[in-house]
Design an enzyme around this catalytic site. Structure first.
Site, PDB file in Angstrom:
ATOM      1  N   ASP A  13       0.621  -1.053  -0.029  1.00  0.00           N
ATOM      2  CA  ASP A  13       0.082  -0.037   0.029  1.00  0.00           C
ATOM      3  C   ASP A  13       0.879   1.438  -0.129  1.00  0.00           C
ATOM      4  OD1 ASP A  13      -2.330  -1.837   0.158  1.00  0.00           O
ATOM      5  OD2 ASP A  13      -2.116  -1.722   2.197  1.00  0.00           O
ATOM      6  N   LYS A  16       1.995   2.045  -5.137  1.00  0.00           N
ATOM      7  CA  LYS A  16       2.446   1.331  -6.496  1.00  0.00           C
ATOM      8  C   LYS A  16       1.622   1.657  -7.536  1.00  0.00           C
ATOM      9  CE  LYS A  16       2.614  -2.650  -4.056  1.00  0.00           C
ATOM     10  NZ  LYS A  16       2.221  -2.198  -2.847  1.00  0.00           N
ATOM     11  N   GLY A  40      -4.292  -4.453  -3.751  1.00  0.00           N
ATOM     12  CA  GLY A  40      -5.418  -3.488  -3.927  1.00  0.00           C
ATOM     13  C   GLY A  40      -4.602  -2.159  -4.396  1.00  0.00           C
ATOM     14  N   HIS A  41      -5.080  -1.822  -5.545  1.00  0.00           N
ATOM     15  CA  HIS A  41      -4.254  -0.331  -5.882  1.00  0.00           C
ATOM     16  C   HIS A  41      -5.484   0.494  -6.380  1.00  0.00           C
ATOM     17  CE1 HIS A  41      -1.090  -3.176  -5.991  1.00  0.00           C
ATOM     18  NE2 HIS A  41      -1.218  -3.719  -7.149  1.00  0.00           N
ATOM     19  N   GLN A 223       2.243  -5.956  -2.978  1.00  0.00           N
ATOM     20  CA  GLN A 223       2.681  -6.095  -1.773  1.00  0.00           C
ATOM     21  C   GLN A 223       3.820  -5.478  -1.514  1.00  0.00           C
ATOM     22  OE1 GLN A 223       1.588  -9.752  -3.236  1.00  0.00           O
ATOM     23  NE2 GLN A 223      -0.537  -8.735  -2.642  1.00  0.00           N
TER      24      GLN A 223
HETATM   25  P1  GDP Z   1      -0.746   0.035  -3.541  1.00  0.00           P
HETATM   26  O1  GDP Z   1      -1.047  -1.084  -3.178  1.00  0.00           O
HETATM   27  O2  GDP Z   1       1.020   0.161  -3.396  1.00  0.00           O
HETATM   28  O3  GDP Z   1      -0.953   0.215  -5.083  1.00  0.00           O
HETATM   29  O4  GDP Z   1      -1.392   1.403  -2.553  1.00  0.00           O
HETATM   30  P2  GDP Z   1      -2.923   1.624  -2.392  1.00  0.00           P
HETATM   31  O5  GDP Z   1      -3.337   1.978  -3.650  1.00  0.00           O
HETATM   32  O6  GDP Z   1      -3.319   0.473  -1.864  1.00  0.00           O
HETATM   33  O7  GDP Z   1      -2.865   2.685  -1.397  1.00  0.00           O
HETATM   34  C1  GDP Z   1      -2.221   3.939  -1.709  1.00  0.00           C
HETATM   35  C2  GDP Z   1      -3.241   5.004  -1.307  1.00  0.00           C
HETATM   36  O8  GDP Z   1      -2.842   6.111  -1.259  1.00  0.00           O
HETATM   37  C3  GDP Z   1      -4.213   4.845  -2.524  1.00  0.00           C
HETATM   38  O9  GDP Z   1      -5.720   5.364  -1.965  1.00  0.00           O
HETATM   39  C4  GDP Z   1      -3.705   6.206  -3.221  1.00  0.00           C
HETATM   40  O10 GDP Z   1      -4.883   6.704  -4.119  1.00  0.00           O
HETATM   41  C5  GDP Z   1      -3.123   7.058  -2.369  1.00  0.00           C
HETATM   42  N1  GDP Z   1      -2.094   7.695  -2.758  1.00  0.00           N
HETATM   43  C6  GDP Z   1      -1.053   7.432  -3.618  1.00  0.00           C
HETATM   44  N2  GDP Z   1      -0.137   8.260  -3.686  1.00  0.00           N
HETATM   45  C7  GDP Z   1      -0.436   9.256  -2.804  1.00  0.00           C
HETATM   46  C8  GDP Z   1       0.173  10.348  -2.470  1.00  0.00           C
HETATM   47  O11 GDP Z   1       1.192  10.984  -2.848  1.00  0.00           O
HETATM   48  N3  GDP Z   1      -0.434  11.450  -1.430  1.00  0.00           N
HETATM   49  C9  GDP Z   1      -1.708  10.903  -1.142  1.00  0.00           C
HETATM   50  N4  GDP Z   1      -2.404  11.832  -0.415  1.00  0.00           N
HETATM   51  N5  GDP Z   1      -2.529   9.846  -1.349  1.00  0.00           N
HETATM   52  C10 GDP Z   1      -1.737   9.089  -2.187  1.00  0.00           C
HETATM   53  P1  IMO Z   2      -0.708  -4.278  -2.199  1.00  0.00           P
HETATM   54  O1  IMO Z   2      -0.388  -4.659  -3.545  1.00  0.00           O
HETATM   55  C1  IMO Z   2      -0.790  -4.568   2.195  1.00  0.00           C
HETATM   56  C2  IMO Z   2      -1.124  -8.774   3.978  1.00  0.00           C
HETATM   57  C3  IMO Z   2      -2.380  -9.090   4.572  1.00  0.00           C
HETATM   58  C4  IMO Z   2      -1.847  -9.899   5.570  1.00  0.00           C
HETATM   59  C5  IMO Z   2      -0.819 -10.693   4.752  1.00  0.00           C
HETATM   60  C6  IMO Z   2      -1.056 -12.060   4.338  1.00  0.00           C
HETATM   61  O2  IMO Z   2      -2.235  -3.434  -2.314  1.00  0.00           O
HETATM   62  O3  IMO Z   2       0.288  -3.465  -1.684  1.00  0.00           O
HETATM   63  P2  IMO Z   2      -2.541 -12.796   2.361  1.00  0.00           P
HETATM   64  O4  IMO Z   2      -3.947 -12.753   1.910  1.00  0.00           O
HETATM   65  O5  IMO Z   2      -1.591 -12.264   1.124  1.00  0.00           O
HETATM   66  O6  IMO Z   2      -2.122 -14.426   2.402  1.00  0.00           O
HETATM   67  O7  IMO Z   2      -2.188 -12.227   3.493  1.00  0.00           O
HETATM   68  O8  IMO Z   2      -0.319  -9.911   3.718  1.00  0.00           O
HETATM   69  N1  IMO Z   2      -1.273  -8.308   2.272  1.00  0.00           N
HETATM   70  C7  IMO Z   2      -1.192  -6.849   2.021  1.00  0.00           C
HETATM   71  N2  IMO Z   2      -0.954  -5.763   2.830  1.00  0.00           N
HETATM   72  N3  IMO Z   2      -1.046  -4.460   0.667  1.00  0.00           N
HETATM   73  C8  IMO Z   2      -1.322  -5.787  -0.036  1.00  0.00           C
HETATM   74  O9  IMO Z   2      -1.000  -5.701  -1.355  1.00  0.00           O
HETATM   75  C9  IMO Z   2      -1.333  -6.879   0.524  1.00  0.00           C
HETATM   76  N4  IMO Z   2      -1.447  -8.148   0.235  1.00  0.00           N
HETATM   77  C10 IMO Z   2      -1.483  -9.293   1.241  1.00  0.00           C
HETATM   78  O10 IMO Z   2      -2.938  -8.036   5.004  1.00  0.00           O
HETATM   79  O11 IMO Z   2      -1.021  -9.283   6.481  1.00  0.00           O
HETATM   80 MG    MG Z   3      -2.894  -1.726  -1.570  1.00  0.00          MG
END
Ligand code: GDP
Ligand code: IMO
Ligand code: MG
Length: 429
Positions: A13, A16, A40-41, A223
């Site tokens: 999170d 990416k 989850g992106h 991840q």
């Molecule tokens: P990922 O799993 O690495 O793709 O990240 P996620 O999408 O799960 O979580 C990142 C969250 O932060 C998302 O809701 C993005 O829209 C948000 N985000 C990404 N870059 C920035 C940033 O520079 N500033 C802020 N405030 N939010 C961001």
């Molecule tokens: P992105 O790509 C954050 C965490 C779960 C749990 C552990 C194992 O959005 O960064 P799993 O279901 O993979 O067997 O769970 O890994 N986890 C993540 N945490 N971002 C993710 O993906 C994750 N994918 C799995 O919360 O702790």
């Molecule tokens: Mg994510």
């Protein structure tokens, strides 16, 4: 031409998806190489918000998007994610989307087993996403998985199903569950097969062809390094290798294809699920980071745990994954803090450590050593050039890169695609 491999350098999170979407305009192909729909992106483009779990983030731009063999694929989830994105106007066809025909499938029995195990584990649970990721990878390595290519030969699956069911029936019996219903499983696979097979191909071949033709390839990790099954906070990890090296084995291109390794790094730290987290803040500051950063999981909606930036962990992730440069994201979330802290080392049993130990007890007991800096006046939110940043925010970035011994290539200052500062283009050699 350089390729780029994007990986998360913390616990996932890090942002990416946003960065991959932004970089996709410079790439000819985007490849997912590990994980599954546990990812989850969130991508924000103007008024539109796209949430992806399985499809490569390049699909939103229409860039050729490929699911590599290293991914575990839930066919039912695939179908619904495609439908959701098509509903948002994203075009998905064989032209711009392909799935490795040797991907193992995530079956309903995998999700069931994942959840049964978690429920039975009580306080010792991993906190998985419940999507069957671990059990599906176990079956892959156990040589009893059903793969995408098997969907075209469901009548010849008997001996593989024998092996799969023998394993699962024993596990299910332990949870007081009935054996696998083979006929129902086969019937549902027959029904879903066409929606997967229409995109299935030996993607290693397509990737090698486009690479030879000079295509720039963007590998999209899911991840983060601290969730890597070898290098992460074991056993509180996911079941795949999330490090950059997996880009090669999970796609069918050799290691030289990996190119520039871009580590995505949040300006503070978050984690979803159980496990050690040295800089976790269970106070108002942690609450404030979570609120300002909207730190709720995209997949499960769970509240993310929050804490200060941990330079020890990120330095270690960068070393393990051979990170060439980082994208520092969510800097704007630190706007308005009077002071900010960075963890520069740990204390454990009276000793100072400059690394994160491997043993779970050590990981749980390290005490962070902090360095405190003044925060900045003014705002970084929405900044698109270095000149837009307050001087003190630049100091913070500089201190981060010094401590992690890795340069900053990009800075992200909001969820919006274009709110990104380019310091060094990872695609340029
Ligand atoms: P990922 O799993 O690495 O793709 O990240 P996620 O999408 O799960 O979580 C990142 C969250 O932060 C998302 O809701 C993005 O829209 C948000 N985000 C990404 N870059 C920035 C940033 O520079 N500033 C802020 N405030 N939010 C961001
Ligand atoms: P992105 O790509 C954050 C965490 C779960 C749990 C552990 C194992 O959005 O960064 P799993 O279901 O993979 O067997 O769970 O890994 N986890 C993540 N945490 N971002 C993710 O993906 C994750 N994918 C799995 O919360 O702790
Ligand atoms: Mg994510």
């Amino acid at each position: 031409m350089a390729n780029v491999t994007v990986i998360g350098a913390q616990w996932g999170d890090e942002g990416k998806g946003k960065i991959v979407d932004w970089l996709a305009s410079r790439a000819d192909a985007v490849v997912r190489f590990q994980g599954g729909h546990n990812a989850g992106h969130t991508l924000v483009v103007g008024e539109q918000v796209y949430k992806l779990s399985l499809l490569p983030s390049g699909i939103v731009r229409g860039t050729l998007s490929i699911i590599g063999n290293g991914v575990v694929l839930d066919p039912w989830h695939l179908k619904s994610e495609i439908a959701k994105l098509e509903g948002q106007g994203v075009k998905i066809s064989r032209e711009n989307f392909a799935i490795a025909d040797n991907c193992p499938l995530i079956l309903p029995i995998h999700g069931e087993l994942d959840v049964m195990r978690e429920n039975a584990a009580g306080a010792g649970k991993i906190g998985t996403t419940g999507r069957g990721i671990g059990p599906a990878y176990e079956d892959k390595v156990g040589r009893r998985a059903i793969r995408v290519c098997d969907l075209a030969h469901l009548d010849a699956l008997d001996s593989q199903l024998d092996r799969l069911c023998a394993h699962h029936d024993a596990l299910r019996a332990g949870f007081g569950q009935p054996p696998v219903d083979r006929e129902a499983l086969l019937a549902s696979l027959r029904e879903i097969a066409p929606s997967v097979l229409q995109f299935a191909e030996p993607v290693w071949s397509r990737l090698n062809t486009v690479r030879k033709a000079g295509a720039r390839i963007l590998f999209e990790g899911a991840q983060g390094v601290l969730l890597d099954v070898d290098h992460g906070t074991y056993p509180f990890v996911t079941s795949s290798n999330t490090v950059s090296g997996t880009a090669a084995s999970g796609s069918g291109l050799g290691p030289s294809a990996t190119g520039f390794v871009l580590g995505i790094v949040k300006a503070y730290t978050t984690r979803v699920g159980s496990g050690p987290f040295p800089t976790e803040l269970e106070d108002e500051t942690g609450q404030r980071l979570g609120e300002r950063g909207h730190e709720f999981g995209t997949v499960t909606g769970r509240k993310r745990r929050c804490g200060w930036f941990d330079a020890v962990l990120v330095r270690q992730s960068c070393a393990i994954s051979g990170v060439t440069g980082i994208a520092l994201t969510k800097l704007d979330v630190l706007d308005g803090f009077e002071t900010v802290k960075i963890c520069t080392g740990y204390r454990l049993n009276g000793k100072v450590l400059d690394f994160f130990p491997s043993h779970a007890a050590g990981q749980a007991n390290v005490e962070p050593i902090y360095e405190e800096m003044d925060g900045w006046e003014g705002t970084t939110a929405g900044a698109r050039s270095w000149a837009d940043l307050p001087a003190q925010a630049i100091k913070y970035i500089q201190r981060v890169q010094e401590l992690i011994q890795t340069p900053v290539a990009l800075v992200s200052t909001s969820p919006e695609r274009e709110d990104t500062i380019l310091v060094r283009d990872p695609f340029v050699d």
